[in-house]
Structures are given as C-alpha cells and as structure tokens.
Design a protein around this motif. Structure first.
Motif, PDB file in Angstrom:
ATOM      1  N   VAL A  30       0.842  -1.211   0.138  1.00 18.10           N
ATOM      2  CA  VAL A  30      -0.017  -0.086  -0.120  1.00 18.10           C
ATOM      3  C   VAL A  30       0.878   1.213  -0.031  1.00 18.10           C
ATOM      4  CG1 VAL A  30      -1.700   1.429   1.348  1.00 18.10           C
ATOM      5  CG2 VAL A  30      -1.796  -1.349   1.346  1.00 18.10           C
ATOM      6  N   GLN A  31       0.431   2.170  -0.586  1.00 16.28           N
ATOM      7  CA  GLN A  31       0.993   3.523  -0.770  1.00 16.28           C
ATOM      8  C   GLN A  31       0.072   4.488  -0.809  1.00 16.28           C
ATOM      9  OE1 GLN A  31       3.812   3.897  -4.105  1.00 16.28           O
ATOM     10  NE2 GLN A  31       3.915   6.150  -3.807  1.00 16.28           N
ATOM     11  N   GLY A  32       0.303   5.620   0.125  1.00 14.63           N
ATOM     12  CA  GLY A  32      -0.832   6.633   0.153  1.00 14.63           C
ATOM     13  C   GLY A  32      -0.836   7.451   1.468  1.00 14.63           C
ATOM     14  N   TYR A  33      -1.381   8.541   1.533  1.00 12.78           N
ATOM     15  CA  TYR A  33      -1.410   9.382   2.754  1.00 12.78           C
ATOM     16  C   TYR A  33      -1.610   8.922   3.849  1.00 12.78           C
ATOM     17  CZ  TYR A  33      -0.848  13.435  -0.548  1.00 12.78           C
ATOM     18  OH  TYR A  33      -0.545  14.160  -1.399  1.00 12.78           O
ATOM     19  N   TYR A  34      -2.393   7.699   4.063  1.00 13.87           N
ATOM     20  CA  TYR A  34      -2.730   7.025   5.319  1.00 13.87           C
ATOM     21  C   TYR A  34      -1.650   6.509   5.888  1.00 13.87           C
ATOM     22  CZ  TYR A  34      -5.091   3.629   8.493  1.00 13.87           C
ATOM     23  OH  TYR A  34      -5.483   2.957   9.502  1.00 13.87           O
ATOM     24  N   TYR A  35      -0.571   6.154   5.186  1.00  8.30           N
ATOM     25  CA  TYR A  35       0.817   5.786   6.203  1.00  8.30           C
ATOM     26  C   TYR A  35       1.689   6.885   5.943  1.00  8.30           C
ATOM     27  CZ  TYR A  35      -0.639   0.761   6.477  1.00  8.30           C
ATOM     28  OH  TYR A  35      -1.431  -0.222   7.018  1.00  8.30           O
ATOM     29  N   GLY A  36       1.477   7.919   5.205  1.00  5.37           N
ATOM     30  CA  GLY A  36       2.514   8.648   4.953  1.00  5.37           C
ATOM     31  C   GLY A  36       2.639   9.871   3.850  1.00  5.37           C
ATOM     32  N   ARG A  37       2.597  11.023   4.031  1.00  5.61           N
ATOM     33  CA  ARG A  37       3.014  11.918   2.984  1.00  5.61           C
ATOM     34  C   ARG A  37       4.375  11.780   2.341  1.00  5.61           C
ATOM     35  NH1 ARG A  37      -1.119  15.668   2.028  1.00  5.61           N
ATOM     36  NH2 ARG A  37      -2.888  15.414   3.514  1.00  5.61           N
ATOM     37  N   PRO A  38       4.771  12.141   1.341  1.00  5.51           N
ATOM     38  CA  PRO A  38       6.123  12.447   0.836  1.00  5.51           C
ATOM     39  C   PRO A  38       6.852  13.291   1.779  1.00  5.51           C
ATOM     40  CG  PRO A  38       4.609  12.892  -1.065  1.00  5.51           C
ATOM     41  CD  PRO A  38       3.618  12.523  -0.038  1.00  5.51           C
ATOM     42  N   MET A  39       8.074  12.959   2.186  1.00  8.08           N
ATOM     43  CA  MET A  39       8.780  13.573   3.218  1.00  8.08           C
ATOM     44  C   MET A  39      10.177  13.754   2.707  1.00  8.08           C
ATOM     45  SD  MET A  39       9.121  10.106   5.753  1.00  8.08           S
ATOM     46  CE  MET A  39       7.258  10.097   5.742  1.00  8.08           C
ATOM     47  N   LEU A  40      10.911  14.748   3.660  1.00  4.77           N
ATOM     48  CA  LEU A  40      12.107  14.827   3.403  1.00  4.77           C
ATOM     49  C   LEU A  40      13.116  13.683   3.609  1.00  4.77           C
ATOM     50  CD1 LEU A  40      12.180  18.482   4.783  1.00  4.77           C
ATOM     51  CD2 LEU A  40      12.407  17.961   2.449  1.00  4.77           C
ATOM     52  N   PRO A  41      14.556  13.645   3.108  1.00  2.00           N
ATOM     53  CA  PRO A  41      15.137  12.575   3.071  1.00  2.00           C
ATOM     54  C   PRO A  41      15.723  12.191   4.649  1.00  2.00           C
ATOM     55  CG  PRO A  41      16.197  14.181   2.035  1.00  2.00           C
ATOM     56  CD  PRO A  41      14.676  14.365   2.033  1.00  2.00           C
ATOM     57  N   GLN A  42      15.736  13.454   5.501  1.00  2.00           N
ATOM     58  CA  GLN A  42      16.087  13.262   7.056  1.00  2.00           C
ATOM     59  C   GLN A  42      14.897  12.880   7.687  1.00  2.00           C
ATOM     60  OE1 GLN A  42      16.380  15.962   5.145  1.00  2.00           O
ATOM     61  NE2 GLN A  42      15.739  17.771   6.060  1.00  2.00           N
ATOM     62  N   ASP A  43      13.907  13.096   7.197  1.00  2.00           N
ATOM     63  CA  ASP A  43      12.344  12.457   8.068  1.00  2.00           C
ATOM     64  C   ASP A  43      12.343  11.021   7.814  1.00  2.00           C
ATOM     65  OD1 ASP A  43      12.075  15.010   9.009  1.00  2.00           O
ATOM     66  OD2 ASP A  43      10.775  15.541   7.244  1.00  2.00           O
ATOM     67  N   ALA A  44      12.865  10.749   6.402  1.00  2.00           N
ATOM     68  CA  ALA A  44      12.581   9.378   6.309  1.00  2.00           C
ATOM     69  C   ALA A  44      13.647   8.475   6.840  1.00  2.00           C
ATOM     70  CB  ALA A  44      12.945   9.020   4.450  1.00  2.00           C
ATOM     71  N   ALA A  45      14.687   9.029   7.203  1.00  2.00           N
ATOM     72  CA  ALA A  45      15.931   8.257   7.710  1.00  2.00           C
ATOM     73  C   ALA A  45      15.628   8.118   9.222  1.00  2.00           C
ATOM     74  CB  ALA A  45      17.003   8.950   7.733  1.00  2.00           C
ATOM     75  N   ARG A  46      14.734   9.049   9.872  1.00  2.00           N
ATOM     76  CA  ARG A  46      14.369   9.078  11.307  1.00  2.00           C
ATOM     77  C   ARG A  46      13.389   8.002  11.571  1.00  2.00           C
ATOM     78  NH1 ARG A  46      13.574  14.594  10.764  1.00  2.00           N
ATOM     79  NH2 ARG A  46      15.463  15.902  11.251  1.00  2.00           N
ATOM     80  N   LEU A  47      12.826   7.369  10.456  1.00  2.00           N
ATOM     81  CA  LEU A  47      11.731   6.401  10.625  1.00  2.00           C
ATOM     82  C   LEU A  47      12.397   4.939  11.349  1.00  2.00           C
ATOM     83  CD1 LEU A  47       9.312   6.976   7.827  1.00  2.00           C
ATOM     84  CD2 LEU A  47       9.116   7.567  10.225  1.00  2.00           C
ATOM     85  N   PHE A  48      13.695   4.801  11.177  1.00  2.00           N
ATOM     86  CA  PHE A  48      14.643   3.717  11.320  1.00  2.00           C
ATOM     87  C   PHE A  48      15.350   3.904  12.387  1.00  2.00           C
ATOM     88  CE2 PHE A  48      13.903   4.029   6.642  1.00  2.00           C
ATOM     89  CZ  PHE A  48      13.073   2.953   6.324  1.00  2.00           C
ATOM     90  N   PRO A  49      15.473   2.677  13.403  1.00  2.00           N
ATOM     91  CA  PRO A  49      16.435   2.677  14.466  1.00  2.00           C
ATOM     92  C   PRO A  49      17.833   3.008  14.078  1.00  2.00           C
ATOM     93  CG  PRO A  49      14.985   0.676  14.738  1.00  2.00           C
ATOM     94  CD  PRO A  49      15.032   1.467  13.327  1.00  2.00           C
ATOM     95  N   ASP A  50      18.632   3.360  14.790  1.00  2.12           N
ATOM     96  CA  ASP A  50      20.225   3.637  14.701  1.00  2.12           C
ATOM     97  C   ASP A  50      20.794   2.617  15.508  1.00  2.12           C
ATOM     98  OD1 ASP A  50      22.398   4.764  13.566  1.00  2.12           O
ATOM     99  OD2 ASP A  50      22.493   6.569  14.785  1.00  2.12           O
ATOM    100  N   PRO A  51      21.670   1.692  15.117  1.00  2.00           N
ATOM    101  CA  PRO A  51      21.846   1.619  13.617  1.00  2.00           C
ATOM    102  C   PRO A  51      20.703   0.804  13.005  1.00  2.00           C
ATOM    103  CG  PRO A  51      23.114  -0.070  14.730  1.00  2.00           C
ATOM    104  CD  PRO A  51      22.639   0.879  15.894  1.00  2.00           C
ATOM    105  N   PRO A  52      20.303   0.919  11.750  1.00  2.00           N
ATOM    106  CA  PRO A  52      19.105   0.308  11.186  1.00  2.00           C
ATOM    107  C   PRO A  52      19.372  -1.182  11.151  1.00  2.00           C
ATOM    108  CG  PRO A  52      20.715   1.134   9.421  1.00  2.00           C
ATOM    109  CD  PRO A  52      21.172   1.424  10.797  1.00  2.00           C
ATOM    110  N   ALA A  53      18.532  -2.062  11.848  1.00  3.61           N
ATOM    111  CA  ALA A  53      18.584  -3.502  11.987  1.00  3.61           C
ATOM    112  C   ALA A  53      17.383  -4.239  11.863  1.00  3.61           C
ATOM    113  CB  ALA A  53      19.323  -3.818  13.287  1.00  3.61           C
ATOM    114  N   GLN A  54      16.160  -3.330  11.963  1.00  5.04           N
ATOM    115  CA  GLN A  54      14.977  -4.170  12.071  1.00  5.04           C
ATOM    116  C   GLN A  54      13.864  -3.163  11.268  1.00  5.04           C
ATOM    117  OE1 GLN A  54      13.891  -4.475  16.023  1.00  5.04           O
ATOM    118  NE2 GLN A  54      13.255  -2.391  16.196  1.00  5.04           N
TER     119      GLN A  54
END
Length: 766
Positions: A737-761
C-alpha cells in the motif's frame, strides 16, 4: 643547397641548371689547380722539403681526380637525371680542394720570408677567386671550399705582427663567400621564374588549343564599326548561321534576330549595345537569342582592343551557349518553390503568398487568414507501414486538400505532415471556420493505399490579419499556437487563435528556461513516500518523488513541470539526477528497504540510460536489488522492441521493475507476458471507486490482483488515504500500500528517522 629532397619539377630544373653551371667551369678549376701546382714547385721547390712538396702535390692531384670521377659518374648514371645527392657530392669535391689549399697555406708559410709569403698570398687569393667563381651557382660547394681556406689563412698569417694582414685576408675570403651565396640565391630565383613562365606559357597554349579544338566556349571579335569579324565555326553554330553570312554583319542585329525590325528585344541586348557604344568592358552578359524558333541563351564577355597608337580596333571576347544551364536553373527555381512529393507549393512559396495577401489587404479588418493543419495518427501509420505508404498517403492528402481549397485558398505543404492554407481575402466571418471544417472532413475520410484502408484525421489552427498579427511571421506563429491547442484537445477540431494562447506559450517558455536554470543551480529536491506491507504495515521501501521550489515562483507541481521537461528534452538529465540522488540517499536506510524511481519512456529509448543506472549504483554503492524502476504503459506505444530489451537488461542486473498506473493507459497485457515485472501498481482512481463499492472498479482490482498472482508478481495499491480504502485493498488481496494513510512524501532526513540507529529491523508506521 642540396640538403632537402626535390619537391617538384621546378626544383629539378633549378638543380639541373646549377650542375650545368658547375660543369661549365670545371676546366677553369682544373687549369687554376695546375697553374697553382706549377707555381708552388717553381717558387717553393727549393725551400720546402721534397717529401712535403710531393705529398701535397699528390693530395691536389687526388682531389682533382675525385672531382672528375664524380662528374663522370653523374653523367653516365641514373639516366642523366640529376639528384640532390649530386650537389652534396659536388660539395665534397669543393671540401677536398679547400682542405688541400688550406694545408698549402699551413705548410708553405712556415719559416719563409716576407717575399715568399707575398707570393703565397697572391697565389691563394687567385685560387679563392677562381674557386668562388666556379662554385658560385652551388652554395654548399662554395661554403665547403672557402671555409677551410679561411681557416688556413689564420695559419698562414700567424703572429701578432701579421694580425692586420690576417684580418684583411679573412675579410676578403668572407666577402667572396657572401658574394657566392648572393649569386646562388639570384641564380635559383631566376631559373625558378623561368620555369614558372614556361609552365604558364604552356598552360596558355593548351587553353588556346582547347578553344580551337573542342571547348564549349568560342572566341569572337568585332571591328571598329561593331561588325563581326573572324567568325569561328562554333559561334556561327550557336546563332544558327554560317560563318560566311556572319562575316561583316552587325553584332547587335544578328543577336536581335526578328526583333530587330520591331525594336522589341531583351533589355540585356540594350545593355550590350550601350557597352559597345561606350567602348566599355563587360563580362557574363546573358542574352536570349532566337535560333530557328527556339530561344537559346548566350553569355558574352569582351574588352575593347586598341593598336599601338591607341586607335580603337573593336572588341574581342569569349562567348558560350548557356541554354542548358539556364534551363536547369529555371528548373531548380521551380523545385525551390514546390514540394517534390506532393506537388504543392512549399513553405517558402506559402510564405510569399501570405506576404502578398497581407500587403494587398493592408489594415482591412478582417484581412487575410492562414490555416495551419496537421495530420492526426500519421506517425503511427508511417512507423508501422513504412515511409513508402506514408508518402502515398501524403500525396492523397495533397490531392484532397487542393480539391477542397479550390479557389477559396492557396494551399501548400510546410513539411512532414504539416500543411498550410492562405485565404487571401476574408469576406465572410464564417469563411475561415467553414473551410477548416471542410478540410477536416475531407482529410478524415478513409484512404485506400495498396491493400490497406487507412484512417487519419486532421487538426487545424487559424490566425487572421491584422487582428492576430501584423506580419506574416506573427500570423504563422499564431496559427501554430492555435494548432497546438487543437492537438491538445484531442485532434480533429479547428481552433482559432486567442491571445491567451500566446501568453501560455510565453509562460511555457519561461518555465522551460527556469527549469534549465533549476537543473544547473540544483534547485530540485526529492521527497520520499513510504511503501508499506498491506498486512503488517511495515515499511518495505520508498518512492522518490521530484519536487521543484522556484526562488520567485514558489513550489511548482510535477504535473506542470514534468510535461515541460519532456517536451524540452530535459527529462533525461533530470532522470539521471533523480537516480543518483535516490541511490545515494537509500544507503542511509536498512539493507532491506528499496527505493523506487520513476522512469519516462524517453529515458528508456536513450542509448546511455543503462550506463546512467550503472553509474548511479556504482557511485552510491547501492545493491541493484534495492533499486526499483517504475515505468508506465506509455513506453510500449511504439511498435519496437527497444524498451523491452532495455527492461530485460535491467532485470538481468537484479533491478526490480514496477508497472505504474496499470489499467489507465493501453493495458498492454501482451507485454506482461514478454517482460516480467516484479510489481503492478494499481492507480488511485480504481482504489477510490472500489471504496465506494463501484462494481467495475472492484472487478478491475480483483482482475489485476489475480493476474499478478498468476504471473508471480506483487501488487501495490496507490493513493490509499482512509481506513476504509485500506480494508478494501486488503480484502481484495493487494500486497503493498502507498498513500497518505501511511505517510505523505517526506524529506530524506525525515525518512531516515523512521528507522532505528543503527538500522537493523523493519519499522511499522501508522
């Protein structure tokens, strides 16, 4: 000098003259050497040891013998043809003589009195003069002889008391050397000039012989009374008369023919008569001459001639029959005005007709009109059936257009499948629209070509003077803008020009220029919209979306700048930038997260697209399996396999392929069987319709999901914005699924914050 290779015949002749000059004074050199030998034995025989005298004499005789031997070998060898090496060998004999006489100065000046020194200098000065004379035409030999002598003078006038004599003798020898070089230069120039004059004389003689024997031109002349004299056979044939009849006849009367009595003849003949009367030279004067009922064209050139006392003797010149050239020029002029395929007037002729119509109507309202029309679907026929069928179709279109216009308009072909019509005068407000509709109806009727029944349409744009422009260029541009609008409306219609069309065109031009600057100044940026698993809500990837924020105009939507980029051929550079940027940003995400990049049809048909993808992956270090390229069904519009081959190569590299907006375009199911896509994306319009329980949309989504599953492909529902839409696509079996329900288009730094640091899951959102 003899140091370089001979280049041409002139060099050969100069070399021959040099060697002949040297041979002519060979006896002088021999006589002077014999005289010097006898003189030395007579004066120094009792003062110099016999061993020295005999040794030196043998050296002199040897040098003379070698010189004679080289001359003999040159004359009998190489068929008597001189070579550059002969000058070098001649210089060798000069060097030998110079060394022998330098040794004489050194040996015979030791320990002798002033009386013997004076005698020796007298002999040496004579020897140097004789040598300079004999070697004057060959500068290398002169240098080789005199330089050793100059060195020997230093030995002969050794000592501080003899320093003035040494300076005087050295200056004397150097003067001889400089004189030899100057003479040699003059000698070579004179013979080169002689050779050139001989060649020019030969060329002139050859040209005269050609005139006499077989040239197309002929010579003619008149006496002081402008009567023809010395008539050539070729001149007589050109005017259709015999030489006897022409002899003594007035030139102007002969050329005027039957028009002489009435006085009606060409203006160029009046010009000829004026030149003859004023005794002026003239050239390339073209004259029409009636020869046995056929007009022939003669071209005359001539100059007045005078005797030694300045008395006028008449004219002498050359003439030629240029009838064939003139007819060819007229034919070329005809071809330059008409289209060779259709026989209609071409662009230039149309432009002239429009200029004339605008000049005739002036500021009258309405004045004249220009229609620009373009065939619909012609390119598809040309590409699928070939250019031969396309040319036949254009010929039939021209016939119909000529028939429809009749006396109402002047029609012509602009180029390709574009035609134009000039309406010279508008007397009816509906005349333009009426003729345009008639043209569309006539050109839209079926065409029978070979075994094919073809259907094309036509779109027409029109502009009227002076309302839509005061010059032909502006009228044509206005009609072109109106045609552009007619094509945008789907074709098969007539659109008159409206002022806002020009404003839109200027806006598009400004937007194109701004887009070029945006690409250069890095004003574009990317946003990333999450793509999630429909069941778990876990992010599986992002779609990279290009955005543009102009510093003055603000945000410009993709729906506005992407079409401009495609028309301006900027989609390729923009696509490469998106690829590089998206791949580089994806390296900040976990290793299982993909990035999807949209690819246009134009990019797939570019020869460097594969290399651009490889470079983007290599520069970023991104695994090819993490890159997903999205294409629409428009890439399969053209009947060629180029796009399929490119997609196959990309998939072989491990890149994922996604078919975007499936079902909204051509529904090319045949390509789904030939190209294995990894994902089919279902357009939002179907998602919205299915959420409202529209049976057609529900059926389409079910069919697409079933088709994808049977082909081993995944499905992504686009534009999901509500929980109801999410539940619906889950029930229908969509995987992602792709659409506003799960998220609008975002800046690259906002996309990177969706993952833990370091990205493992993986990360679930929403």
């Amino acid at each position: 000098m003899g140091l370089a290779r001979l280049v041409d015949e002139a060099d050969m002749r100069v070399l021959t003259a040099q060697l002949q000059s040297a041979d002519s004074v060979a006896l002088l050199r021999l006589a002077m050497n014999v005289f010097g030998l006898l003189f030395l034995w007579r004066v120094f025989g009792s003062h110099v040891s016999a061993t020295v005298m005999i040794g030196w004499s043998v050296a002199l005789i040897g040098a003379v013998a070698i010189s004679a031997l080289l001359i003999h070998r040159r004359k009998i060898g190489a068929g008597g043809v001189p070579q550059a090496r002969d000058l070098r060998r001649h210089a060798l004999t000069g060097l030998l003589h110079g060394l022998v006489w330098a040794a004489c100065m050194t040996l015979f000046s030791r320990g002798e009195g002033a009386e013997h020194l004076v005698a020796l200098w007298t002999l040496i000065s004579c020897i140097m003069v004789c040598g300079a004379i004999s070697y004057a035409a060959t500068p290398l030999a002169a240098i080789a002889f005199l330089v050793p002598c100059i060195v020997g003078l230093s030995a002969m006038f050794d000592g501080e008391t003899l320093l003035p004599l040494r300076a005087l003798a050295t200056s004397y020898a150097l003067s001889l050397l400089v004189g030899c070089l100057i003479y040699a230069r003059t000698f070579a120039r004179q013979h080169s000039t002689t050779v050139q004059l001989a060649e020019q004389t030969e060329v002139v003689s050859l040209l005269l012989r050609e005139y006499e024997q077989g040239a197309s031109d002929w010579l003619w002349q008149t006496d002081a009374l402008r009567r023809i004299s010395g008539v050539s056979q070729r001149f007589a044939e050109s005017v259709g008369m015999t030489p006897q009849a022409l002899e003594g006849a007035p030139l102007v009367q002969v050329l005027a023919g039957a028009g002489w009595e009435s006085g009606r003849f060409a203006s160029s003949l009046h010009s000829l008569a004026d030149h003859l009367k004023r005794r002026e030279s003239f050239s390339n004067l073209a004259l029409p001459v009636d020869v046995q009922g056929r007009t022939r064209w003669l071209e005359l050139s001539a100059s007045p001639r005078y005797d030694d006392n300045g008395n006028f003797q008449g004219f002498r010149g050359v003439g030629s029959d240029i009838t064939i050239q003139r007819e060819s020029a007229d034919k070329i002029a005809q071809l330059a005005r008409f289209d060779t395929l259709t026989g209609l007037p071409n662009r230039a002729h149309l432009r002239d007709a429009l200029d004339q119509a605008m000049a005739d109507t002036g500021n009258r309202r309405p004045g004249c009109a220009f229609l620009m029309l373009d065939l619909d679907r012609f390119k598809a026929i040309n590409d699928s059936l070939g250019h031969q069928v396309g040319d036949q179709l254009l010929s039939q279109v021209a016939q119909r257009l000529r028939h429809v216009c009749g006396g109402a308009g002047f029609c012509g072909r602009i180029g390709g499948d574009e035609f134009g019509v000039v309406i010279a005068r508008i007397d009816d407000d509906r005349a333009v629209a009426r003729l345009s509709i008639a043209i569309i109806d006539a050109l839209s009727a079926p065409y029978q070509i070979d075994q094919h029944v073809l259907h094309v349409g036509a779109s027409v744009g029109s502009a009227v003077s002076p309302i839509d422009g005061h010059q032909s260029e502006s009228i044509i541009r206005s009609a072109d803008l109106a045609l552009y609008r007619a094509k945008d409306e789907g074709g098969g219609v007539h659109c008159p020009y409206e002022p806002q069309l020009h404003a839109k065109a200027e806006e598009r031009q400004r937007l194109e220029q701004a887009l070029r600057e945006a690409l250069e100044k890095d004003q574009l940026h990317l946003l990333y919209q999450p793509v999630v698993d429909a069941t778990s809500g876990v992010i599986t990837g992002f779609e990279a979306l290009a955005r543009w924020t102009h510093p003055e105009l603000g945000p410009i939507p993709p729906s506005k700048f992407v079409p401009v980029a495609e028309e301006a051929r900027l989609i390729g550079p923009i696509g490469e930038w998106v690829l590089r940027t998206a791949c580089r940003e994806a390296m900040r995400w976990p290793a299982h997260i993909r990035v999807a990049v949209n690819v246009s049809a134009e990019q797939l048909h570019q020869s460097n697209f594969i290399s651009a993808v490889i470079n983007a992956l290599a520069q970023s270090g991104l695994d090819a399996r993490r890159l997903e390229l999205e294409v629409t069904e428009s890439v399969f519009m053209h009947e060629d396999d180029g796009a399929l081959r490119v997609l196959d190569q990309l998939q072989a590299m491990g890149i994922q392929l996604s078919l975007d907006d499936f079902g909204t375009g051509y529904s090319s199911l045949g390509y789904l069987s030939r190209t294995r896509f990894n994902t089919i994306k279902i357009d939002r319009s179907f998602v919205v319709g299915a959420a409202h329980n529209t049976p057609e949309n529900l059926a389409i989504i079910r069919a697409v999901v079933t088709l994808a599953e049977s082909l081993g492909m995944s499905t992504t529902a686009e534009g999901v914005e509500t929980a109801t839409e999410l539940d619906m696509v889950r029930r229908l079996g969509c995987k992602k699924v792709q659409g506003y329900y799960y998220g609008r288009p975002m800046l690259p730094q906002d996309a990177a914050r969706l993952f833990p640091d370091p990205p493992a899951q993986a990360c679930a959102v929403g």
